[in-house]
Design a protein around this motif. Structure first.
Motif, short mmCIF file in Angstrom:
data_model
loop_
_atom_site.label_atom_id
_atom_site.label_comp_id
_atom_site.label_asym_id
_atom_site.label_seq_id
_atom_site.Cartn_x
_atom_site.Cartn_y
_atom_site.Cartn_z
N ALA A 120 0.81 -1.22 0.00
CA ALA A 120 0.00 0.00 0.00
C ALA A 120 0.85 1.27 0.00
CB ALA A 120 -0.95 0.00 1.19
N GLY A 121 2.14 1.18 0.26
CA GLY A 121 3.01 2.34 0.16
C GLY A 121 3.40 2.99 1.46
N ARG A 122 4.07 4.14 1.34
CA ARG A 122 4.74 4.80 2.47
C ARG A 122 3.82 5.13 3.63
NH1 ARG A 122 5.33 7.92 -1.48
NH2 ARG A 122 7.57 7.63 -1.70
N ASN A 123 2.63 5.65 3.38
CA ASN A 123 1.77 6.05 4.49
C ASN A 123 1.25 4.83 5.26
OD1 ASN A 123 2.20 8.70 3.82
ND2 ASN A 123 0.31 8.90 2.65
N ALA A 124 0.96 3.76 4.54
CA ALA A 124 0.52 2.53 5.22
C ALA A 124 1.68 1.92 6.01
CB ALA A 124 -0.02 1.52 4.20
N ILE A 125 2.89 1.97 5.47
CA ILE A 125 4.07 1.46 6.18
C ILE A 125 4.27 2.25 7.46
CG2 ILE A 125 6.59 1.29 6.09
CD1 ILE A 125 6.28 0.71 3.04
N ALA A 126 4.24 3.57 7.36
CA ALA A 126 4.45 4.42 8.54
C ALA A 126 3.35 4.21 9.57
CB ALA A 126 4.53 5.89 8.13
N ALA A 127 2.10 4.13 9.14
CA ALA A 127 0.97 3.95 10.06
C ALA A 127 1.08 2.62 10.79
CB ALA A 127 -0.36 4.04 9.32
N THR A 128 1.56 1.60 10.10
CA THR A 128 1.72 0.29 10.73
C THR A 128 2.81 0.34 11.79
OG1 THR A 128 1.02 -0.76 8.68
CG2 THR A 128 2.16 -2.15 10.27
N THR A 129 3.91 0.99 11.49
CA THR A 129 4.99 1.11 12.48
C THR A 129 4.52 1.87 13.71
OG1 THR A 129 6.67 1.01 10.75
CG2 THR A 129 7.34 1.98 12.86
N VAL A 130 3.78 2.95 13.51
CA VAL A 130 3.27 3.73 14.64
C VAL A 130 2.39 2.85 15.53
CG1 VAL A 130 1.75 5.64 15.31
CG2 VAL A 130 3.42 5.96 13.48
N ALA A 131 1.48 2.11 14.94
CA ALA A 131 0.55 1.27 15.71
C ALA A 131 1.30 0.17 16.48
CB ALA A 131 -0.50 0.66 14.79
N ILE A 132 2.20 -0.51 15.81
CA ILE A 132 2.95 -1.59 16.47
C ILE A 132 3.80 -1.04 17.61
CG2 ILE A 132 4.85 -3.23 16.19
CD1 ILE A 132 3.76 -3.79 13.38
N GLU A 133 4.57 0.00 17.32
CA GLU A 133 5.48 0.51 18.33
C GLU A 133 4.74 1.10 19.53
OE1 GLU A 133 8.29 -0.55 18.27
OE2 GLU A 133 9.23 -0.41 16.32
N ARG A 134 3.59 1.69 19.31
CA ARG A 134 2.81 2.21 20.44
C ARG A 134 2.45 1.09 21.41
NH1 ARG A 134 -1.41 3.53 17.97
NH2 ARG A 134 -2.77 1.97 18.87
#
Length: 180
Positions: A96-110
């Motif tokens: 899905a690209g950069r924004n989906a990658i970043a959003a996934t990292t934010v959710a996991i790391e939180r």
């Protein structure tokens, strides 16, 4: 947050936390490997950052693995499941690209950071080798979170799509590992 674990005879809370966090780092390695591969096509500007994250996660897995070896403990039964789940999760978001990658990292790391802070609070002064392993990892995980938050554009739809699924999945696998 209360730390709940089902311990086997002779197992300490520190043993269990090291097992679960070791498995989680394996999952993170699989996540970043899949994302790095797919980002070459969907977000080439993120490949270097994902390689940095992957380097950190490999080091984290080694910290927890070394601590397990020192304790004579085996890895968590959820280890392979974390790896498979991590690869599938990130492959889907990597496409899905950069924004989906970043959003996934934010959710996991939180979710991961919340658990690691609770683990550190429970183990500090009780199991210092386990607490030190956590201390060695938390700053990197926070940096992954913060770099990914900064990458998300305002009003991006991806956090609303990805966050509930990823946060619940991450929470579930951590809780499962604490009970296996």
């Amino acid at each position: 947050m209360t730390l709940a674990a089902r311990l086997k005879p002779g197992e300490t809370l520190g043993d269990r936390v090291m097992k679960v966090d070791h498995a989680g780092e394996h999952g993170a390695i699989c996540i970043y490997r899949a994302q790095r591969l797919l980002a070459r096509w969907t977000a080439p500007d993120m490949v270097s950052e994902l390689e940095d994250f992957l380097t950190h996660e490999r080091r984290h897995r080694r910290f927890f693995g070394d601590e397990l070896a020192r304790r004579g403990a085996r890895r968590c039964r959820s280890y392979l499941f974390c790896g498979l789940g991590g690869f599938v999760l990130r492959a889907a978001t990597g496409l899905a690209g950069r924004n989906a990658i970043a959003a996934t990292t934010v959710a996991i790391e939180r979710v991961v950071l919340r658990h690691m802070h609770a683990q550190l609070a429970a183990l500090a002064g009780v199991d210092e080798p386990a607490a030190n392993a956590l201390r060695n990892v938390i700053a990197d995980e926070q940096a992954h979170h913060d770099r990914s938050v900064a990458r998300l554009p305002p009003k991006s739809i991806w956090p609303r799509i990805v966050d509930p699924i990823v946060a619940v999945s991450t929470e579930w696998i951590i809780r499962l590992g604490m009970r296996l």
